[in-house]
Design a protein around this motif. Sequence first.
Motif, mmCIF file in Angstrom:
data_model
loop_
_atom_site.group_PDB
_atom_site.id
_atom_site.type_symbol
_atom_site.label_atom_id
_atom_site.label_comp_id
_atom_site.label_asym_id
_atom_site.label_seq_id
_atom_site.Cartn_x
_atom_site.Cartn_y
_atom_site.Cartn_z
ATOM 1 N N PHE A 1 4.157 5.654 -5.248
ATOM 2 C CA PHE A 1 4.265 5.548 -6.707
ATOM 3 C C PHE A 1 3.283 6.515 -7.378
ATOM 4 N N ALA A 2 2.063 6.546 -6.859
ATOM 5 C CA ALA A 2 1.039 7.417 -7.448
ATOM 6 C C ALA A 2 1.339 8.887 -7.198
ATOM 7 N N VAL A 3 1.806 9.219 -5.990
ATOM 8 C CA VAL A 3 2.077 10.622 -5.660
ATOM 9 C C VAL A 3 3.318 11.130 -6.395
ATOM 10 N N THR B 1 0.830 -1.211 0.000
ATOM 11 C CA THR B 1 0.000 0.000 0.000
ATOM 12 C C THR B 1 0.858 1.252 0.000
ATOM 13 N N ALA B 2 1.872 1.291 0.873
ATOM 14 C CA ALA B 2 2.762 2.459 0.940
ATOM 15 C C ALA B 2 3.494 2.658 -0.386
ATOM 16 N N THR B 3 3.909 1.557 -1.017
ATOM 17 C CA THR B 3 4.594 1.637 -2.313
ATOM 18 C C THR B 3 3.664 2.217 -3.367
ATOM 19 N N LEU C 1 -5.183 6.507 -5.924
ATOM 20 C CA LEU C 1 -4.759 7.547 -4.985
ATOM 21 C C LEU C 1 -5.961 8.175 -4.287
ATOM 22 N N MET C 2 -7.051 8.401 -5.028
ATOM 23 C CA MET C 2 -8.242 8.987 -4.434
ATOM 24 C C MET C 2 -8.832 8.066 -3.359
ATOM 25 N N ALA C 3 -8.876 6.767 -3.647
ATOM 26 C CA ALA C 3 -9.392 5.802 -2.674
ATOM 27 C C ALA C 3 -8.529 5.790 -1.413
ATOM 28 N N ILE C 4 -7.204 5.858 -1.596
ATOM 29 C CA ILE C 4 -6.286 5.872 -0.451
ATOM 30 C C ILE C 4 -6.468 7.160 0.356
ATOM 31 N N ALA C 5 -6.682 8.277 -0.331
ATOM 32 C CA ALA C 5 -6.903 9.560 0.350
ATOM 33 C C ALA C 5 -8.153 9.499 1.217
ATOM 34 N N VAL C 6 -9.220 8.906 0.689
ATOM 35 C CA VAL C 6 -10.473 8.778 1.453
ATOM 36 C C VAL C 6 -10.241 7.914 2.691
ATOM 37 N N LYS C 7 -9.503 6.808 2.530
ATOM 38 C CA LYS C 7 -9.218 5.922 3.667
ATOM 39 C C LYS C 7 -8.381 6.636 4.726
ATOM 40 N N LEU C 8 -7.320 7.354 4.294
ATOM 41 C CA LEU C 8 -6.485 8.112 5.232
ATOM 42 C C LEU C 8 -7.316 9.150 5.983
ATOM 43 N N PHE C 9 -8.180 9.834 5.245
ATOM 44 C CA PHE C 9 -9.003 10.881 5.842
ATOM 45 C C PHE C 9 -9.929 10.303 6.902
ATOM 46 N N THR C 10 -10.672 9.237 6.560
ATOM 47 C CA THR C 10 -11.646 8.683 7.506
ATOM 48 C C THR C 10 -10.968 8.098 8.746
ATOM 49 N N THR C 11 -9.843 7.403 8.547
ATOM 50 C CA THR C 11 -9.125 6.821 9.690
ATOM 51 C C THR C 11 -8.655 7.907 10.655
ATOM 52 N N ASN C 12 -8.038 8.960 10.124
ATOM 53 C CA ASN C 12 -7.451 9.991 10.980
ATOM 54 C C ASN C 12 -8.480 10.971 11.529
ATOM 55 N N ILE C 13 -9.540 11.241 10.788
ATOM 56 C CA ILE C 13 -10.574 12.152 11.303
ATOM 57 C C ILE C 13 -11.299 11.487 12.466
ATOM 58 N N ASN C 14 -11.488 10.163 12.397
ATOM 59 C CA ASN C 14 -12.114 9.443 13.508
ATOM 60 C C ASN C 14 -11.258 9.514 14.766
ATOM 61 N N ILE D 1 -3.623 14.842 -1.119
ATOM 62 C CA ILE D 1 -3.566 13.650 -1.972
ATOM 63 C C ILE D 1 -4.844 13.550 -2.813
ATOM 64 N N PHE D 2 -5.989 13.888 -2.203
ATOM 65 C CA PHE D 2 -7.271 13.871 -2.906
ATOM 66 C C PHE D 2 -7.246 14.821 -4.106
ATOM 67 N N PHE D 3 -6.723 16.035 -3.896
ATOM 68 C CA PHE D 3 -6.662 17.004 -4.993
ATOM 69 C C PHE D 3 -5.640 16.601 -6.067
ATOM 70 N N LEU D 4 -4.532 15.959 -5.634
ATOM 71 C CA LEU D 4 -3.579 15.417 -6.611
ATOM 72 C C LEU D 4 -4.261 14.359 -7.475
ATOM 73 N N ALA D 5 -5.089 13.518 -6.828
ATOM 74 C CA ALA D 5 -5.816 12.479 -7.554
ATOM 75 C C ALA D 5 -6.784 13.097 -8.563
ATOM 76 N N ILE D 6 -7.472 14.181 -8.156
ATOM 77 C CA ILE D 6 -8.389 14.873 -9.078
ATOM 78 C C ILE D 6 -7.618 15.385 -10.293
#
Length: 193
Positions: A18-20, A12-14, A176-189, A82-87
Motif C-alpha cells: 500500500f505504501a509503495v 505487513t505485506a499489505t 515504509l522507512m521502518a519496514i525498509a530498516v527491518k528488511l535490511f537488517t534481516t537480510n544483511i544478517n 524502499i528507504f529512498f521511496l520513504a524519504i
Amino acid sequence: MDLNFDIRQIATATMVLFAVIDILGSVPIIITLRKKVGHIQSGKASIVAACIMVAFLFVGEEILNLIGIDVNSFAVAGALIIFFLAIEMILGISLYRDDEPESASVVPIAFPLIAGAGTLTSLLSLRAEYHVENIIVAIVANTIFVYLVLKSSKKIEKVLGKGGLNVIRKVFGVILMAIAVKLFTTNINQLLS
C-alpha cells in the motif's frame, strides 16, 4: 502443499505494498490523466497490475538466479530503494520520478504507476521473508483498493484535499522507512552469516 496463512504477514505485506504503490499519492496524476484523455479503464488497469505483480512474485526469483543474484542480496537492494521511496514520501522531495505519462492506457497506469520498480522490488524483498500465499492475499487486497481509488479519484480529491493526501503520504512514508530498516537488517544478517 501446506498453506501458511498468517494474519500478521498478510497485514505487513499489505501495508508495504500500500505504501509503495502509494495510489492515494498518485491521485493528482490520475486526475490529470483523466482530464487529458477523458476515461481511465480502472478494471483493466487493476487486473493487469495484479497480473504483473503475481507473475514477478513467481518468476522474479528465477530471473535473479539466471543472472546470478540471490534473493537476500536483492532484498537488501530492495530495502535501500524502499528507504529512498520513504524519504521522498516523508520529505516531499523527488529523488527520481519518471516523466508524467501522456495517455491513460494500461501501460502508464498499471505499469509503472501501480506495478512499478519499487513495487516489484518490494515483492521480492517480501518473498525473502514471508510465505507466498500471504503476499498474494496482500496483492489482491491492494488491487481491490487501487480499483476503488481509480474509480473514485475525483471524490477522494474533494474529500481529502491536498493537505489530507500529504498527511497520508507522510504517515505511510514513516511506516515504509521502518519496514525498509527491518528488511535490511534481516537480510544483511543472513548474507553476512
